[in-house]
Scaffold this motif. Structure first.
Motif, mmCIF file in Angstrom:
data_model
loop_
_atom_site.group_PDB
_atom_site.id
_atom_site.type_symbol
_atom_site.label_atom_id
_atom_site.label_comp_id
_atom_site.label_asym_id
_atom_site.label_seq_id
_atom_site.Cartn_x
_atom_site.Cartn_y
_atom_site.Cartn_z
ATOM 1 N N THR A 117 0.823 -1.207 0.000
ATOM 2 C CA THR A 117 0.000 0.000 0.000
ATOM 3 C C THR A 117 0.861 1.263 0.000
ATOM 4 O OG1 THR A 117 -0.128 0.107 2.418
ATOM 5 C CG2 THR A 117 -1.799 -1.210 1.287
ATOM 6 N N VAL A 118 0.238 2.358 -0.418
ATOM 7 C CA VAL A 118 0.896 3.662 -0.384
ATOM 8 C C VAL A 118 0.000 4.622 0.386
ATOM 9 C CG1 VAL A 118 1.964 3.220 -2.635
ATOM 10 C CG2 VAL A 118 -0.163 4.553 -2.519
ATOM 11 N N THR A 119 0.579 5.733 0.804
ATOM 12 C CA THR A 119 -0.218 6.776 1.465
ATOM 13 C C THR A 119 -0.377 8.003 0.574
ATOM 14 O OG1 THR A 119 1.772 7.620 2.557
ATOM 15 C CG2 THR A 119 0.426 6.043 3.784
ATOM 16 N N ASN A 120 0.546 8.181 -0.369
ATOM 17 C CA ASN A 120 0.448 9.284 -1.326
ATOM 18 C C ASN A 120 1.285 8.954 -2.562
ATOM 19 O OD1 ASN A 120 3.251 10.178 -0.804
ATOM 20 N ND2 ASN A 120 2.433 10.855 1.175
ATOM 21 N N SER A 121 1.291 9.868 -3.528
ATOM 22 C CA SER A 121 1.964 9.621 -4.801
ATOM 23 C C SER A 121 3.474 9.445 -4.667
ATOM 24 C CB SER A 121 1.668 10.760 -5.778
ATOM 25 O OG SER A 121 2.095 12.005 -5.243
ATOM 26 N N ASN A 122 4.044 9.960 -3.593
ATOM 27 C CA ASN A 122 5.495 9.831 -3.393
ATOM 28 C C ASN A 122 5.923 8.386 -3.153
ATOM 29 O OD1 ASN A 122 5.852 12.636 -3.601
ATOM 30 N ND2 ASN A 122 5.453 12.928 -1.415
ATOM 31 N N SER A 141 -3.531 8.651 -11.069
ATOM 32 C CA SER A 141 -2.710 9.790 -11.477
ATOM 33 C C SER A 141 -1.260 9.403 -11.717
ATOM 34 C CB SER A 141 -2.768 10.882 -10.398
ATOM 35 O OG SER A 141 -4.081 11.328 -10.204
ATOM 36 N N ALA A 142 -0.885 8.208 -11.278
ATOM 37 C CA ALA A 142 0.535 7.815 -11.348
ATOM 38 C C ALA A 142 0.779 6.590 -12.228
ATOM 39 C CB ALA A 142 1.045 7.546 -9.929
ATOM 40 N N MET A 143 -0.185 6.248 -13.093
ATOM 41 C CA MET A 143 -0.011 5.058 -13.932
ATOM 42 C C MET A 143 1.220 5.098 -14.839
ATOM 43 S SD MET A 143 -1.974 2.673 -13.060
ATOM 44 C CE MET A 143 -1.559 1.577 -14.421
ATOM 45 N N PRO A 144 1.627 6.247 -15.360
ATOM 46 C CA PRO A 144 2.871 6.269 -16.146
ATOM 47 C C PRO A 144 4.085 5.817 -15.329
ATOM 48 C CG PRO A 144 1.573 8.212 -16.630
ATOM 49 C CD PRO A 144 0.905 7.530 -15.464
ATOM 50 N N GLN A 145 4.103 6.159 -14.043
ATOM 51 C CA GLN A 145 5.184 5.699 -13.164
ATOM 52 C C GLN A 145 5.133 4.177 -13.002
ATOM 53 O OE1 GLN A 145 4.404 8.846 -9.885
ATOM 54 N NE2 GLN A 145 6.435 8.036 -9.452
ATOM 55 N N VAL A 146 3.922 3.674 -12.802
ATOM 56 C CA VAL A 146 3.746 2.229 -12.655
ATOM 57 C C VAL A 146 4.218 1.517 -13.927
ATOM 58 C CG1 VAL A 146 2.068 0.367 -12.365
ATOM 59 C CG2 VAL A 146 1.826 2.473 -11.020
#
Length: 330
Positions: free
Chosen positions: A203-208, A234-239
């Motif tokens: 899990t994550v808590t934010n985009s960072n 919002s972060a799928m390109p990072q994934v």
């Protein structure tokens, strides 16, 4: 002379009454023609939430309510920041808007915590009852109602297995602070176990946290499931930058995430969901309904979406019966 005076007095009194009546009529007409102001608070920018907002506005326009004509629409985006949500909500309450559209669970929770009087419609929210926005999804009971984006999660896991039949362990990625994601992840994990597969979750808590979380999970699983999660949407390109290297298929909660780098989904149309919410708003504006007695509405159809470029990138062959659902990636 006295008679003339009485006649003059009578004329003046009649004129005063007529003027007073005209004044009342003018005031009433002005009140009746007062255009409604609808505040829209959107949690963050991404394809799904944008589509929901656009669908909502289109539904209003299709039913005679056009921004700048007979209604005013005030669109505010919190950019994923909780303090911004609070500020926007305070502004809407202070300005006494006639209705609020809250897009995503955090946005709805923020505005609902500020007012019990202004009608609030939500969209892109998974479970209103679990998010403590309504008494029940069937009978909201307060000033909040709207549409749910609950997906066919079991069928999405079935799709994962169909696309990756050799998968033994499924990674589940989601944001622990988003109620909607927690609910969906729980359902997904149950569906995975029922198929005799194992799961690991990060899990994550934010985009960072997205990059580290994705790097961590790809080494522990054969495929990844990500629900309709605002941070990950919002972060799928990072994934994708990580999963493309590890050749890990990613099944997502909605098509916008697929377009942004995921492999596939069986999900709702957020544009249609927003439109459906707009139709609920029309009923409220016309005085035909109120949130307290409007059950939470669900999407009526689901659609496949498969990113052909991603499939080629990770070396995955798309089954013949799913070829028709291949979309062009961004």
């Amino acid at each position: 002379m006295k008679t003339h005076g009485r006649k003059l007095m009578t004329v003046l009194l009649v004129a005063a009454v007529v003027a007073l009546g005209a004044g009342c009529t003018s005031s009433a007409t002005k009140e009746e023609s007062k255009e409604a102001t609808i505040g829209i608070v959107q949690y963050v920018d991404h394809v799904a939430l944008d589509a929901a907002r656009e669908g909502f506005v289109t539904a209003l326009a299709d039913n005679g309510y056009t921004d700048g004509d007979n209604i005013t629409i005030d669109v505010q985006n919190a950019q994923g920041d909780q303090s911004n949500l609070s500020t926007i909500s305070d502004r809407f309450v202070s300005n006494k808007v006639d209705m609020v559209l809250a897009i995503a669970t955090p946005a709805a929770q923020a505005i609902a915590g500020k007012t019990t009087e202004i009608p609030i419609l939500g969209t892109a929210i998974t479970d209103y009852e679990a998010a403590r926005l309504v008494t029940s999804n069937e009978a909201p009971g307060g000033n909040v109602s709207g549409t749910t984006d609950m997906n066919p999660i079991k069928e999405q896991i079935d799709l994962l297995v169909k696309l990756v039949p050799t998968a033994k362990t499924v990674g589940v990625l989601y944001t622990s602070s988003e109620d909607n994601s927690v609910i969906q992840a729980k359902i997904a994990k149950e569906a995975i176990e029922k198929l005799g597969l194992k799961y690991v979750e990060v899990t994550v808590t934010n985009s960072n946290d997205v990059q580290q979380a994705t790097q961590s999970i790809v080494s522990q699983c054969d495929a990844i499931y990500i629900p309709t999660d605002n941070v990950f949407a919002s972060a799928m390109p990072q994934v994708q930058s990580i999963t493309s290297q590890s050749k890990t298929p990613v099944i997502c909660g909605e098509s916008g995430m697929v377009e942004s780098g995921g492999l596939a989904t069986l999900g709702i149309s957020y544009s249609d969901l927003g439109y459906q919410t707009g139709l609920m708003a029309v009923k409220i504006l016309k005085g035909e309904a109120e949130p307290a007695t409007m059950p939470i509405e669900s999407a009526t159809k689901f659609e496949y979406a498969i990113n052909g470029a991603v499939a080629q990138e990770i070396g995955l062959t798309i089954p013949a019966d799913l070829q028709q659902y291949v979309i062009t990636a961004k």
